[in-house]
Motif scaffolding. Sequence first.
Motif, PDB file in Angstrom:
ATOM      1  N   ILE A   1      26.547  23.578   2.253  1.00  0.00           N
ATOM      2  CA  ILE A   1      26.081  23.279   0.897  1.00  0.00           C
ATOM      3  C   ILE A   1      24.803  22.443   0.917  1.00  0.00           C
ATOM      4  CG2 ILE A   1      28.338  23.608  -0.179  1.00  0.00           C
ATOM      5  CD1 ILE A   1      28.607  20.584  -0.451  1.00  0.00           C
ATOM      6  N   TYR A   2      24.597  21.677   1.978  1.00  0.00           N
ATOM      7  CA  TYR A   2      23.329  20.958   2.122  1.00  0.00           C
ATOM      8  C   TYR A   2      22.183  21.956   2.261  1.00  0.00           C
ATOM      9  CZ  TYR A   2      19.658  17.925   3.838  1.00  0.00           C
ATOM     10  OH  TYR A   2      18.473  17.263   3.988  1.00  0.00           O
ATOM     11  N   GLU A   3      22.383  22.988   3.081  1.00  0.00           N
ATOM     12  CA  GLU A   3      21.358  24.027   3.242  1.00  0.00           C
ATOM     13  C   GLU A   3      21.090  24.728   1.912  1.00  0.00           C
ATOM     14  OE1 GLU A   3      23.017  26.408   6.366  1.00  0.00           O
ATOM     15  OE2 GLU A   3      22.157  25.151   7.944  1.00  0.00           O
ATOM     16  N   ARG A   4      22.143  25.002   1.169  1.00  0.00           N
ATOM     17  CA  ARG A   4      21.993  25.612  -0.160  1.00  0.00           C
ATOM     18  C   ARG A   4      21.200  24.669  -1.063  1.00  0.00           C
ATOM     19  NH1 ARG A   4      22.274  30.271  -3.306  1.00  0.00           N
ATOM     20  NH2 ARG A   4      22.845  29.686  -5.406  1.00  0.00           N
ATOM     21  N   GLY A   5      21.498  23.390  -0.986  1.00  0.00           N
ATOM     22  CA  GLY A   5      20.780  22.404  -1.789  1.00  0.00           C
ATOM     23  C   GLY A   5      19.295  22.374  -1.465  1.00  0.00           C
ATOM     24  N   GLU A   6      18.961  22.503  -0.194  1.00  0.00           N
ATOM     25  CA  GLU A   6      17.549  22.541   0.202  1.00  0.00           C
ATOM     26  C   GLU A   6      16.853  23.752  -0.415  1.00  0.00           C
ATOM     27  OE1 GLU A   6      15.324  20.593   1.996  1.00  0.00           O
ATOM     28  OE2 GLU A   6      16.879  19.097   1.673  1.00  0.00           O
ATOM     29  N   ALA A   7      17.518  24.907  -0.412  1.00  0.00           N
ATOM     30  CA  ALA A   7      16.940  26.117  -1.010  1.00  0.00           C
ATOM     31  C   ALA A   7      16.772  25.923  -2.521  1.00  0.00           C
ATOM     32  CB  ALA A   7      17.826  27.331  -0.717  1.00  0.00           C
ATOM     33  N   LEU A   8      17.733  25.295  -3.155  1.00  0.00           N
ATOM     34  CA  LEU A   8      17.644  25.034  -4.598  1.00  0.00           C
ATOM     35  C   LEU A   8      16.509  24.067  -4.911  1.00  0.00           C
ATOM     36  CD1 LEU A   8      21.456  24.734  -5.282  1.00  0.00           C
ATOM     37  CD2 LEU A   8      19.949  26.493  -6.245  1.00  0.00           C
ATOM     38  N   LYS A   9      16.339  23.054  -4.080  1.00  0.00           N
ATOM     39  CA  LYS A   9      15.252  22.091  -4.276  1.00  0.00           C
ATOM     40  C   LYS A   9      13.897  22.793  -4.176  1.00  0.00           C
ATOM     41  CE  LYS A   9      13.013  18.117  -2.158  1.00  0.00           C
ATOM     42  NZ  LYS A   9      11.750  18.806  -2.010  1.00  0.00           N
ATOM     43  N   ARG A  10      13.745  23.653  -3.180  1.00  0.00           N
ATOM     44  CA  ARG A  10      12.491  24.399  -3.042  1.00  0.00           C
ATOM     45  C   ARG A  10      12.232  25.266  -4.275  1.00  0.00           C
ATOM     46  NH1 ARG A  10      14.395  24.806   2.222  1.00  0.00           N
ATOM     47  NH2 ARG A  10      15.175  26.902   1.865  1.00  0.00           N
TER      48      ARG A  10
ATOM     49  N   GLU B   1      16.749  25.446 -14.897  1.00  0.00           N
ATOM     50  CA  GLU B   1      17.935  24.753 -15.403  1.00  0.00           C
ATOM     51  C   GLU B   1      19.180  25.067 -14.579  1.00  0.00           C
ATOM     52  OE1 GLU B   1      14.802  24.882 -18.380  1.00  0.00           O
ATOM     53  OE2 GLU B   1      15.753  26.505 -17.264  1.00  0.00           O
ATOM     54  N   THR B   2      19.360  26.326 -14.226  1.00  0.00           N
ATOM     55  CA  THR B   2      20.513  26.730 -13.416  1.00  0.00           C
ATOM     56  C   THR B   2      20.430  26.133 -12.018  1.00  0.00           C
ATOM     57  OG1 THR B   2      20.704  28.774 -14.678  1.00  0.00           O
ATOM     58  CG2 THR B   2      21.825  28.695 -12.556  1.00  0.00           C
ATOM     59  N   ALA B   3      19.239  26.192 -11.427  1.00  0.00           N
ATOM     60  CA  ALA B   3      19.061  25.661 -10.070  1.00  0.00           C
ATOM     61  C   ALA B   3      19.289  24.155 -10.029  1.00  0.00           C
ATOM     62  CB  ALA B   3      17.663  26.006  -9.553  1.00  0.00           C
ATOM     63  N   ILE B   4      18.756  23.420 -10.997  1.00  0.00           N
ATOM     64  CA  ILE B   4      18.906  21.964 -10.984  1.00  0.00           C
ATOM     65  C   ILE B   4      20.361  21.574 -11.249  1.00  0.00           C
ATOM     66  CG2 ILE B   4      18.372  21.388 -13.399  1.00  0.00           C
ATOM     67  CD1 ILE B   4      16.887  19.514 -10.490  1.00  0.00           C
ATOM     68  N   GLU B   5      21.037  22.325 -12.091  1.00  0.00           N
ATOM     69  CA  GLU B   5      22.455  22.053 -12.362  1.00  0.00           C
ATOM     70  C   GLU B   5      23.292  22.241 -11.095  1.00  0.00           C
ATOM     71  OE1 GLU B   5      25.737  24.459 -14.796  1.00  0.00           O
ATOM     72  OE2 GLU B   5      24.201  23.583 -16.098  1.00  0.00           O
ATOM     73  N   GLU B   6      23.041  23.326 -10.373  1.00  0.00           N
ATOM     74  CA  GLU B   6      23.783  23.564  -9.131  1.00  0.00           C
ATOM     75  C   GLU B   6      23.435  22.508  -8.082  1.00  0.00           C
ATOM     76  OE1 GLU B   6      24.524  26.906  -5.665  1.00  0.00           O
ATOM     77  OE2 GLU B   6      23.573  27.560  -7.532  1.00  0.00           O
ATOM     78  N   LEU B   7      22.157  22.139  -8.010  1.00  0.00           N
ATOM     79  CA  LEU B   7      21.729  21.113  -7.061  1.00  0.00           C
ATOM     80  C   LEU B   7      22.420  19.783  -7.360  1.00  0.00           C
ATOM     81  CD1 LEU B   7      19.967  20.273  -4.701  1.00  0.00           C
ATOM     82  CD2 LEU B   7      18.073  19.958  -6.318  1.00  0.00           C
ATOM     83  N   GLU B   8      22.505  19.414  -8.621  1.00  0.00           N
ATOM     84  CA  GLU B   8      23.199  18.178  -9.004  1.00  0.00           C
ATOM     85  C   GLU B   8      24.670  18.227  -8.609  1.00  0.00           C
ATOM     86  OE1 GLU B   8      22.270  18.004 -13.167  1.00  0.00           O
ATOM     87  OE2 GLU B   8      20.368  16.970 -12.815  1.00  0.00           O
ATOM     88  N   SER B   9      25.288  19.394  -8.757  1.00  0.00           N
ATOM     89  CA  SER B   9      26.685  19.568  -8.371  1.00  0.00           C
ATOM     90  C   SER B   9      26.861  19.374  -6.863  1.00  0.00           C
ATOM     91  CB  SER B   9      27.168  20.955  -8.793  1.00  0.00           C
ATOM     92  OG  SER B   9      28.458  21.208  -8.296  1.00  0.00           O
ATOM     93  N   ILE B  10      25.928  19.921  -6.093  1.00  0.00           N
ATOM     94  CA  ILE B  10      25.984  19.780  -4.630  1.00  0.00           C
ATOM     95  C   ILE B  10      25.824  18.319  -4.234  1.00  0.00           C
ATOM     96  CG2 ILE B  10      24.669  20.248  -2.513  1.00  0.00           C
ATOM     97  CD1 ILE B  10      24.285  23.131  -3.609  1.00  0.00           C
ATOM     98  N   VAL B  11      24.873  17.640  -4.837  1.00  0.00           N
ATOM     99  CA  VAL B  11      24.648  16.220  -4.526  1.00  0.00           C
ATOM    100  C   VAL B  11      25.913  15.417  -4.809  1.00  0.00           C
ATOM    101  CG1 VAL B  11      23.373  14.148  -5.211  1.00  0.00           C
ATOM    102  CG2 VAL B  11      22.157  16.297  -4.825  1.00  0.00           C
ATOM    103  N   LYS B  12      26.544  15.675  -5.945  1.00  0.00           N
ATOM    104  CA  LYS B  12      27.775  14.953  -6.301  1.00  0.00           C
ATOM    105  C   LYS B  12      28.872  15.209  -5.268  1.00  0.00           C
ATOM    106  CE  LYS B  12      31.082  14.222 -10.069  1.00  0.00           C
ATOM    107  NZ  LYS B  12      31.869  13.416  -9.218  1.00  0.00           N
ATOM    108  N   ARG B  13      29.037  16.467  -4.871  1.00  0.00           N
ATOM    109  CA  ARG B  13      30.071  16.795  -3.880  1.00  0.00           C
ATOM    110  C   ARG B  13      29.812  16.094  -2.557  1.00  0.00           C
ATOM    111  NH1 ARG B  13      31.072  22.808  -3.012  1.00  0.00           N
ATOM    112  NH2 ARG B  13      32.913  21.986  -1.968  1.00  0.00           N
ATOM    113  N   LEU B  14      28.549  16.077  -2.129  1.00  0.00           N
ATOM    114  CA  LEU B  14      28.213  15.415  -0.869  1.00  0.00           C
ATOM    115  C   LEU B  14      28.398  13.904  -0.970  1.00  0.00           C
ATOM    116  CD1 LEU B  14      25.084  17.486   0.201  1.00  0.00           C
ATOM    117  CD2 LEU B  14      27.360  17.529   1.248  1.00  0.00           C
ATOM    118  N   GLU B  15      28.037  13.326  -2.105  1.00  0.00           N
ATOM    119  CA  GLU B  15      28.194  11.885  -2.301  1.00  0.00           C
ATOM    120  C   GLU B  15      29.660  11.480  -2.324  1.00  0.00           C
ATOM    121  OE1 GLU B  15      24.136  10.693  -4.731  1.00  0.00           O
ATOM    122  OE2 GLU B  15      25.956  11.045  -5.876  1.00  0.00           O
ATOM    123  N   ASP B  16      30.514  12.352  -2.848  1.00  0.00           N
ATOM    124  CA  ASP B  16      31.945  12.058  -2.886  1.00  0.00           C
ATOM    125  C   ASP B  16      32.534  11.956  -1.484  1.00  0.00           C
ATOM    126  OD1 ASP B  16      31.960  11.974  -5.636  1.00  0.00           O
ATOM    127  OD2 ASP B  16      32.811  13.979  -5.901  1.00  0.00           O
TER     128      ASP B  16
END
Length: 83
Positions: A41-50, A15-30
Amino acid sequence: MAENTHADVKKLTFETAIEELESIVKRLEDGKVPLEESVAIYERGEALKRRCDELLRQAEARVDKITTDSNGKAIGTEPLDVQ
């Protein structure tokens, strides 16, 4: 966003990882994040996805498939085939 190491990702709940990943996606999309920070943050997102993928595989391995007889009555369980 606080600087986090990839090592701490292994300690996160799904739950924590997916929440942070969603936050990263939103920031990148903005599109308002400087390039260098976007890469970080993209690299962080990749680690969270894994991590999320790993936790989902672990959960799937624990799920039991319920077997039923011809009348639809549950007669037992067997390990879920995760392939």
